[in-house]
Every structure is written in structure tokens, then in C-alpha cells.
Write a protein that holds these residues in place. Sequence first.
Motif, mmCIF file in Angstrom:
data_model
loop_
_atom_site.group_PDB
_atom_site.id
_atom_site.type_symbol
_atom_site.label_atom_id
_atom_site.label_comp_id
_atom_site.label_asym_id
_atom_site.label_seq_id
_atom_site.Cartn_x
_atom_site.Cartn_y
_atom_site.Cartn_z
ATOM 1 N N PRO A 57 0.846 -1.196 0.000
ATOM 2 C CA PRO A 57 0.000 0.000 0.000
ATOM 3 C C PRO A 57 0.879 1.244 0.000
ATOM 4 O O PRO A 57 1.843 1.335 0.763
ATOM 5 C CB PRO A 57 -0.816 -0.127 1.286
ATOM 6 C CG PRO A 57 -0.008 -1.037 2.162
ATOM 7 C CD PRO A 57 0.703 -1.985 1.249
ATOM 8 N N LEU A 58 0.568 2.180 -0.860
ATOM 9 C CA LEU A 58 1.370 3.394 -0.992
ATOM 10 C C LEU A 58 0.995 4.386 0.100
ATOM 11 O O LEU A 58 -0.122 4.896 0.131
ATOM 12 C CB LEU A 58 1.148 4.013 -2.374
ATOM 13 C CG LEU A 58 1.871 5.313 -2.701
ATOM 14 C CD1 LEU A 58 3.368 5.165 -2.510
ATOM 15 C CD2 LEU A 58 1.558 5.753 -4.128
ATOM 16 N N PRO A 59 1.923 4.673 1.019
ATOM 17 C CA PRO A 59 1.617 5.643 2.085
ATOM 18 C C PRO A 59 1.324 7.022 1.510
ATOM 19 O O PRO A 59 2.000 7.473 0.567
ATOM 20 C CB PRO A 59 2.903 5.648 2.923
ATOM 21 C CG PRO A 59 3.600 4.373 2.583
ATOM 22 C CD PRO A 59 3.268 4.097 1.158
ATOM 23 N N ALA A 60 0.342 7.683 2.070
ATOM 24 C CA ALA A 60 -0.063 8.999 1.562
ATOM 25 C C ALA A 60 1.096 9.994 1.607
ATOM 26 O O ALA A 60 1.263 10.808 0.683
ATOM 27 C CB ALA A 60 -1.248 9.527 2.367
ATOM 28 N N ALA A 61 1.930 9.923 2.648
ATOM 29 C CA ALA A 61 3.033 10.884 2.769
ATOM 30 C C ALA A 61 4.029 10.720 1.630
ATOM 31 O O ALA A 61 4.509 11.708 1.054
ATOM 32 C CB ALA A 61 3.735 10.706 4.109
ATOM 33 N N VAL A 66 6.349 12.255 -3.660
ATOM 34 C CA VAL A 66 6.777 11.918 -5.016
ATOM 35 C C VAL A 66 6.043 12.781 -6.039
ATOM 36 O O VAL A 66 6.643 13.290 -6.995
ATOM 37 C CB VAL A 66 6.561 10.422 -5.300
ATOM 38 C CG1 VAL A 66 6.824 10.108 -6.770
ATOM 39 C CG2 VAL A 66 7.465 9.576 -4.413
ATOM 40 N N TYR A 67 4.752 12.979 -5.834
ATOM 41 C CA TYR A 67 3.975 13.810 -6.762
ATOM 42 C C TYR A 67 4.548 15.221 -6.841
ATOM 43 O O TYR A 67 4.777 15.755 -7.936
ATOM 44 C CB TYR A 67 2.516 13.849 -6.321
ATOM 45 C CG TYR A 67 1.650 14.766 -7.171
ATOM 46 C CD1 TYR A 67 1.159 14.341 -8.401
ATOM 47 C CD2 TYR A 67 1.353 16.057 -6.740
ATOM 48 C CE1 TYR A 67 0.382 15.184 -9.183
ATOM 49 C CE2 TYR A 67 0.563 16.903 -7.512
ATOM 50 C CZ TYR A 67 0.084 16.459 -8.726
ATOM 51 O OH TYR A 67 -0.684 17.303 -9.503
ATOM 52 N N PRO A 100 7.264 17.985 2.187
ATOM 53 C CA PRO A 100 6.747 17.057 3.197
ATOM 54 C C PRO A 100 6.761 15.614 2.693
ATOM 55 O O PRO A 100 6.427 15.351 1.539
ATOM 56 C CB PRO A 100 5.308 17.548 3.424
ATOM 57 C CG PRO A 100 5.351 18.999 3.039
ATOM 58 C CD PRO A 100 6.326 19.097 1.906
ATOM 59 N N GLY A 101 7.150 14.714 3.564
ATOM 60 C CA GLY A 101 7.231 13.302 3.192
ATOM 61 C C GLY A 101 8.618 12.860 2.784
ATOM 62 O O GLY A 101 8.850 11.668 2.558
ATOM 63 N N TYR A 102 9.553 13.817 2.724
ATOM 64 C CA TYR A 102 10.919 13.499 2.296
ATOM 65 C C TYR A 102 11.547 12.428 3.169
ATOM 66 O O TYR A 102 12.108 11.451 2.662
ATOM 67 C CB TYR A 102 11.761 14.781 2.323
ATOM 68 C CG TYR A 102 13.240 14.604 2.026
ATOM 69 C CD1 TYR A 102 13.669 14.257 0.753
ATOM 70 C CD2 TYR A 102 14.196 14.818 3.015
ATOM 71 C CE1 TYR A 102 15.025 14.120 0.469
ATOM 72 C CE2 TYR A 102 15.554 14.685 2.745
ATOM 73 C CZ TYR A 102 15.958 14.337 1.475
ATOM 74 O OH TYR A 102 17.304 14.202 1.201
ATOM 75 N N ARG A 103 11.443 12.552 4.464
ATOM 76 C CA ARG A 103 12.084 11.589 5.366
ATOM 77 C C ARG A 103 11.384 10.233 5.339
ATOM 78 O O ARG A 103 12.030 9.200 5.508
ATOM 79 C CB ARG A 103 12.145 12.152 6.790
ATOM 80 C CG ARG A 103 13.045 13.385 6.884
ATOM 81 C CD ARG A 103 13.462 13.713 8.295
ATOM 82 N NE ARG A 103 14.349 14.861 8.313
ATOM 83 C CZ ARG A 103 15.658 14.813 8.070
ATOM 84 N NH1 ARG A 103 16.213 13.641 7.781
ATOM 85 N NH2 ARG A 103 16.391 15.909 8.097
ATOM 86 N N ASP A 104 10.075 10.234 5.101
ATOM 87 C CA ASP A 104 9.376 8.952 4.944
ATOM 88 C C ASP A 104 9.896 8.207 3.720
ATOM 89 O O ASP A 104 10.118 6.995 3.766
ATOM 90 C CB ASP A 104 7.869 9.180 4.802
ATOM 91 C CG ASP A 104 7.254 9.831 6.018
ATOM 92 O OD1 ASP A 104 6.774 9.112 6.896
ATOM 93 O OD2 ASP A 104 7.265 11.089 6.094
ATOM 94 N N TYR A 153 8.601 4.595 -7.632
ATOM 95 C CA TYR A 153 7.922 5.347 -6.574
ATOM 96 C C TYR A 153 6.798 6.208 -7.110
ATOM 97 O O TYR A 153 5.852 6.521 -6.389
ATOM 98 C CB TYR A 153 8.935 6.212 -5.825
ATOM 99 C CG TYR A 153 9.714 5.453 -4.790
ATOM 100 C CD1 TYR A 153 9.126 5.081 -3.581
ATOM 101 C CD2 TYR A 153 11.036 5.085 -5.008
ATOM 102 C CE1 TYR A 153 9.835 4.375 -2.624
ATOM 103 C CE2 TYR A 153 11.755 4.387 -4.057
ATOM 104 C CZ TYR A 153 11.142 4.038 -2.866
ATOM 105 O OH TYR A 153 11.842 3.328 -1.923
ATOM 106 N N GLY A 154 6.902 6.606 -8.352
ATOM 107 C CA GLY A 154 5.862 7.418 -8.951
ATOM 108 C C GLY A 154 5.864 7.247 -10.451
ATOM 109 O O GLY A 154 6.891 6.898 -11.042
ATOM 110 N N GLY A 155 4.724 7.465 -11.085
ATOM 111 C CA GLY A 155 4.618 7.263 -12.517
ATOM 112 C C GLY A 155 4.263 5.824 -12.846
ATOM 113 O O GLY A 155 3.892 5.031 -11.982
ATOM 114 N N ILE A 156 4.396 5.473 -14.109
ATOM 115 C CA ILE A 156 3.995 4.149 -14.589
ATOM 116 C C ILE A 156 5.052 3.125 -14.219
ATOM 117 O O ILE A 156 6.249 3.362 -14.348
ATOM 118 C CB ILE A 156 3.789 4.178 -16.116
ATOM 119 C CG1 ILE A 156 2.752 5.238 -16.483
ATOM 120 C CG2 ILE A 156 3.325 2.822 -16.626
ATOM 121 C CD1 ILE A 156 2.551 5.408 -17.964
#
Length: 238
Positions: A57-61, A66-67, A100-104, A153-156
Amino acid sequence: MFARVPFRQSDIASPIIASGFRPLFNPSASRNVISNQFADLSRIYEDGVNLCLIERPLPAAIEQFVYRALQNVGSIEISQPVDPLQFDFNKLWPATAQIPGYRDWLADVELLVTAFCELFERREAGLRLRTLDKAMCPRFHVDRVPARMICSYGGIGTEWLPEYAFERAKLGMGGCGLPDAESGLIADPTAIRQMPAYAVGLMKGENWEGNEGHGLVHRSPQPTAVQPRRLLLTLDML
């Protein structure tokens, strides 16, 4: 350090890892393990297993990090050996440190590098981290490595084919320069699979002893208008 790596949670995984790197001999048929249990990465040691794909499951943070990084930060391309016990992961992508989310995200990269090294009893892993806006390897192929870990981590995500869905003789030069869709390589176009974002794929390549001619067949996906960029991590043995 093992306490941070989930492989030790499995009674089956532990003896496999403790015995060290064992080559695959006489594969009778290629199989793929698709699981949501991180410890199942150790099944790459099983005869005939060509891919261990762990869907997470992709954590929201991390998803938001990544977005925003792909939207607002320039490209990155890193290729270097990493010792997870010595490397300062905080310096991995400093241009995104304020998002935000960098450290995660960093913690997850560190987890994957540590797990890869633990699994194959390596001190270092060959880390490649890059943003992509085009298909890096657009044709189906096999890697000339023993094994490779990949995480989009992001994209296709990376595309791959189960063994029944293609003709190995049509790979590379066997395709006579024709596109995959025309060379006869793909026997069943509906069977093309895609690794989800954040999933961990561990693939056997051609250089896993005894696996010559049986490496996982895969390719880079074509970006779309909705997902024009990827953030891709790959890990290799050194």
C-alpha cells in the motif's frame, strides 16, 4: 540491523538467507511470486522463480512527496555503490528536502537497500535513482545481471511478461529489428503485466548461475499525458 528488515519474520526465509547466495540449477519452468508479504522476496532463491513482486500500500506521505517532487523539482540521476551501514541517506536528493514526506521516502529507500544487501549477503548495493520522462528500455528484454530490485515510486511501473505469453527466440536480434508488437515476440498481448507504484520487484537475470536463457522479460513503460514522469529506483549486486 536485521531487526529493521522483515526477512527474519519468516521461519522459511531465515535458513535460505543464512546459507548465502545459492545459484539456481536446472529450472523446470519459470514462476512468479506475487505477494503482499515483504519476506517473500527471499523466494527468489527457489528453483524456477523468476520474479518476486511485493505489492505494498502506498503511504499517503510518500505519494504526496513523489507527486510534488516530480511536478516541481528538476531531474535526478544518481548511480553509485551504497553501503547501508555507512551511507548518509539524508543527502540522497537534497533538492527535495523541504517537501513534506521526504524523510518517509528516505526511510523506505534505506529499507530497500538494507533488505537487498541482507538478502544477498552483500556489503554494498549498486544504487541507481533517476527521474524519467521517456521509456528508458522500450523493448522487452532480459537483464545481464544475477538479480535486480526495482521500485517505481511514482509514474507508470515496469511492464513484464509471464513465460507463456512470449517467444524467447524473438528477443533481441531474434526480432529482426521489428517492434515488439510486430516481431512475433508477444504471443498474448493481453498478458502484459505492470508493477504497481511502490511495489518491490526482485527479478532474476541472465547471470544468475543456471538461469541462462530464463531471465525475466520486461520493459520500460511509455509515459502518458496523465503520468509523464517516473521516479525509479534500481538496486544491483556489486
